[in-house]
Design an enzyme around this catalytic site. Structure first.
Site, short mmCIF file in Angstrom:
data_model
loop_
_atom_site.label_atom_id
_atom_site.label_comp_id
_atom_site.label_asym_id
_atom_site.label_seq_id
_atom_site.Cartn_x
_atom_site.Cartn_y
_atom_site.Cartn_z
N GLY A 257 0.68 -1.39 -0.22
CA GLY A 257 0.08 0.33 0.01
C GLY A 257 0.90 1.12 0.29
N CYS A 260 3.52 5.18 -2.84
CA CYS A 260 4.11 5.25 -3.75
C CYS A 260 3.51 4.21 -5.35
CB CYS A 260 5.74 5.14 -3.31
SG CYS A 260 5.91 6.75 -2.29
#
Ligand code: UDX
Length: 447
Positions: A257, A260
């Protein structure tokens, strides 16, 4: 050297504090007044281990200043780092509005030759766009060189990564500009790679896409291990000894998650699509990751049937430990699915509750300690491998829960330890343990 950093997010702040610590004179500018007010009082608006100490120290010794004034930030700067956000558009492409605004502002205020250095993660070709904007709007007597200098900071260890990163990438068309940038970083004694601008932009996306693909690969192997009875932790350990594979980023779980990997993988697929190249492998890695985040609820439904009115303890909201960031966190997907099933959710996280509340509001309950999160729960889902969760005494589950049923999305505990307790424990890529008994010893147990 007078250095300005445009943007006081986690990249801009870590870069500002890190460069100030190296002895450079840094001015960090942002458009958010409350952020700058906090920073001028030595307070960090983001949670990043070690950052606030660095900010306080360099504020005090005058190496670091914060401002909202573009004239104060840009007119006398020798180097300007662009570290503004590059959020995602609905179609997965990168929203460059902040890059456009900051480029126009820099062009308007610079009064001397300057190097503009892009640290924000931007699609290949964006530095060319920045150069065009600045060239077309600045006074003709001033020379502005544009350089790509992508960051490789991980949230939760960004300060450490600034000082002990694996490499610094400098993409420049002008060798003198590259040499000046190299001088800035020399005190770090980190390998410096000098290349062309487009390759530097591509290195950033390729790094994140490769790491995300490595995670999705080990997660597919984990799912296969569950079906054939192998143990993913053993498999990851065994393959990691191959230097070409390495032990890092082989932690199976409920996927990646953060701000980025999800954004950068989708942006790279988009970018490839724009040049008529279908990036099939990366599309598959994204698809695997989306499925992985739904595994805990699938496992809960297999075990318990309907989750309606079941009380569930969510342990961890942040997308990874040591950060308060919940952007694209697995917890948000899992909680959404649980609420759709009619479950009653109570979530614990040591520091990410304030950020989670902004998104989830009062759709769930929040617990500021583990015991309350677990109290009277029908089952628990471990979403983030916080130390506070990894190092609990395992009898906590039978002490506080209605029924000690734990679905561990981050493989926090060894099966050997778990089997000492009457816990039903499902994890990723390993065999289930039912009330302290491994699957193959399990008689028919009524839940
Ligand atoms: C990442 C890159 O590591 C960093 O170089 C880049 O500059 C920004 O993006 P970050 O997203 O902050 O950093 O955290 P990271 O530690 O890379 O973890 C990313 C996600 O992958 C987290 O959700 C983490 O839980 C997950 N992950 C990581 C795994 O699922 N398994 C692993 O083995 C490693």
């Amino acid at each position: 050297m007078k250095i300005t950093v445009a943007g006081a997010g986690y990249v801009g702040l870590v870069t500002s504090a890190g460069l100030a610590e190296l002895g450079h004179s840094i001015t960090c500018i942002d458009i958010e007044k409350e952020k700058i007010d906090m920073l001028q009082n030595g307070l960090s608006p983001i949670y990043e281990p070690g950052l606030e100490l660095l900010i306080k120290k360099n504020l005090r010794n005058g190496q670091l200043k914060f401002t909202m004034s573009p004239d104060q930030a840009y007119s006398a700067a020798d180097i300007i780092f662009i570290a503004v956000g590059t959020p995602e558009e609905k179609d997965g492409s990168v929203d460059l509005k902040y890059i456009h605004v900051v480029s126009h502002t820099i062009a308007h205020y610079i009064k001397k030759d300057v190097i503009v250095c892009t640290k924000s993660t931007v699609p290949v070709g964006t530095n060319e766009l920045i150069k065009q904007i600045i060239q077309s709007r600045k006074s003709t007597s001033i020379n502005a060189e544009v350089v790509s200098n992508p960051e490789f900071l991980r949230e939760g260890s960004a300060v450490l990564d600034f000082f002990q990163g694996d490499r610094i990438v400098i993409g420049a068309d002008n060798p003198e500009a590259a040499t000046i940038m190299e001088q800035i970083y020399l005190p770090l004694k980190i390998p410096i790679i000098k290349t062309d601008i487009k390759s530097a932009e591509m290195i950033k996306y390729t790094s994140n896409a490769f790491l995300a693909t490595k995670i999705s690969f080990i997660n597919e192997i984990a799912n296969l291990c569950e079906k054939v009875g192998a143990n993913i932790e053993e498999v990851a350990y065994g393959i990691g000894y191959d230097k070409r594979i390495g032990h890092e980023f082989l932690k199976a779980g409920i996927g990646y998650g953060g701000s980025c990997f999800p954004k950068d993988t989708r942006a790279l697929v988009q970018l490839a699509g724009n040049v008529k190249y279908p990036f099939e492998l990366l599309e598959a890695a994204i698809k695997v990751n989306n499925h992985q985040q739904s595994l805990p609820v699938l496992k809960a439904k297999e075990l318990l049937g309907s989750l309606k009115n079941k009380r569930v303890a969510i342990l961890g909201l942040a997308f990874k430990p040591d950060t308060d960031d919940v952007r694209e966190a697995a917890s948000l997907i899992i909680i959404k699915e649980l609420l759709e099933e009619g479950a009653l959710v109570r979530a614990y996280d040591p520091i990410a509750i304030p950020n989670a509340k902004k998104l989830l509001g009062n759709s769930i309950e929040y617990a500021y300690n583990l015991h309350y999160a677990l109290y009277e729960a029908d089952f628990a889902i471990i979403v983030t491998e916080w130390e506070q969760i990894k190092h609990v005494r395992l009898d906590i589950f039978q002490t506080y829960m209605k029924e000690p049923i734990v679905i561990d999305g981050r493989n926090c505990y060894s099966l050997e330890e778990i089997e000492k307790y009457p816990i039903t424990y499902l994890s990723i890529g390993r065999q289930g343990v039912y009330k302290g008994r491994p699957k193959d010893e399990m008689s028919i147990i009524n839940f």
